[in-house]
Design an enzyme around this catalytic site. Structure first.
Site, PDB file in Angstrom:
ATOM      1  N   CYS A 101       0.935  -1.116  -0.099  1.00 42.14           N
ATOM      2  CA  CYS A 101      -0.113  -0.035   0.067  1.00 42.14           C
ATOM      3  C   CYS A 101       0.902   1.261   0.038  1.00 42.14           C
ATOM      4  O   CYS A 101       0.529   2.127  -1.028  1.00 42.14           O
ATOM      5  CB  CYS A 101      -0.892   0.176   1.290  1.00 42.14           C
ATOM      6  SG  CYS A 101      -2.209   1.322   1.515  1.00 42.14           S
ATOM      7  N   CYS A 197      -6.043  -4.218   6.975  1.00 42.49           N
ATOM      8  CA  CYS A 197      -7.239  -3.176   6.916  1.00 42.49           C
ATOM      9  C   CYS A 197      -8.509  -3.470   5.880  1.00 42.49           C
ATOM     10  O   CYS A 197      -9.583  -3.311   6.267  1.00 42.49           O
ATOM     11  CB  CYS A 197      -6.824  -1.751   6.327  1.00 42.49           C
ATOM     12  SG  CYS A 197      -6.215  -1.692   4.605  1.00 42.49           S
TER      13      CYS A 197
END
Length: 367
Positions: A101, A197
């Site tokens: 990410c 997440c």
């Protein structure tokens, strides 16, 4: 300086943005919408990117009096992070989605867009420090060792570091929460997000089963004898001890650990803890936070986000990084990132392709 503050809706990114405002910069807040179907509320302290998080980020921006926008990066996030995560597990590897990410989203897609819009830098709430060194900007560990996130930032290049700001690197977390309260930020006591997440319930194996479907196979020992069954190799990682579903104990009565994962023949090989020992790893796709190392360099190597750095030697040849540990390590898995340090300074990173141990190399086998 025009600063784009990435605001997740948590306390760290809110205080980071507030510090940029205090420093006199022209700050704009942005929340990254990374889910195409966000939940309304968090589930405890797990997950992020919910509607609640975006509203918390907006409220924090209002307290600071800065402009605030939401950028929809859900499609890019799914392609570059979620699908990569699933594909890596399907291949028997153990990825770290936070590194991906940072590499593909926060400091590629977001930074590129920010620079195109005329911003000078992107600010985040990561716990790390950027210092000026003799050859340019350097990435260093945070002051707070418990919160240090330099490992997951080890994919950043020197060009990206030139446009990154980490305002929290010199502060401990308890002080951040106290500061948020003084500033009147409602997120001061909001729980931190944990785990992955995009897997809000924390059930990674269940998430992968939904994505890949069940693929039953065998659990075998190092002699090839079948000693158990499994529903899919994606449910295992090198060094795993629990949840092996072995029908009988080892002859010596000692625990067994995952040594090898082979999705092609759906086999998981288990063995003793001693057989986990790794003395050398070979990595690809290296990324350097400054000049690439030349020759064999003495360094410290870390292969888990919260792992201990260990003494090592590393050599880069034709974009292939080989790292030798001074003392054999356990639980090193293909797909993990290995991050190299010179003291507190991050040298760079690579993705582990192969991990060799003396016992396995003697039988011409590699993990």
């Amino acid at each position: 300086m025009r600063v784009l503050a990435a605001m997740s809706g948590g306390v760290d990114s809110a205080v980071a943005a507030a510090r940029m405002v205090d420093a006199g910069h022209d700050v704009t807040g942005v929340h990254l919408a990374l889910s195409s179907n966000p939940q309304s509320f968090r589930s405890g302290a797990r997950g992020c990117c919910t509607l609640e998080d975006s509203r918390d980020a907006r409220r924090a921006a209002d307290v600071m009096g800065i402009p605030f926008y939401i950028w929809d990066l859900a499609e890019r996030f799914r392609a570059d992070v979620v699908e990569d995560f699933v594909a890596e597990y399907a291949a028997g590897r153990t990825p770290n989605p936070c590194l991906r990410c940072n590499e593909k989203i926060k400091f590629s897609a977001v930074l590129e867009r920010a620079l195109a819009l005329g911003f000078d830098a992107v600010c985040t709430g990561h716990y790390a420090r950027i210092l000026d060194g003799p050859q340019g900007r350097e990435l260093h560990r945070a002051v707070d060792p418990e919160k240090d996130q330099s490992y997951v930032l080890g994919v950043l290049t020197s060009e990206q570091l030139a446009h990154a700001i980490f305002p929290l690197g010199d502060t401990v977390k308890t002080d951040i929460r106290d500061e948020a309260e003084r500033r009147g930020l409602a997120v001061a006591r909001k729980p931190d997000s944990h785990d992955i997440c995009f897997i809000a319930d924390g059930d990674t194996a269940g998430f992968l089963r939904d994505q890949l479907g069940e693929a039953p196979g065998e659990v075998v020992d190092t002699s090839g004898e079948v000693i158990g069954e499994h529903d899919g190799t994606f449910g295992f990682t090198i060094g795993q001890r629990k949840g092996l579903r072995i029908g009988r104990p080892a002859p010596d009565g000692k625990p067994r650990y995952v040594l090898d994962i082979s999705p092609v023949d759906r086999r998981v090989t288990v063995g003793s803890r001693e057989e986990l020992a790794v003395g050398e790893v070979v990595g690809s796709a290296p990324r350097w936070c400054g000049p690439a190392p030349v020759g064999v360099v003495e360094c410290a190597a870390q292969f888990r986000a919260h792992g201990e750095p260990v003494p090592a030697r590393a050599e880069l040849v034709d974009d292939v990084l080989t790292v030798w540990f001074d003392v054999a390590q356990e639980g090193v898995a293909p797909g993990q990132a290995i991050v190299l340090y010179d003291g507190d300074r991050v040298i760079g990173s690579a993705t582990i392709d192969r991990a060799h141990s003396p016992m396995i190399m003697n039988s011409s086998r590699a993990i």
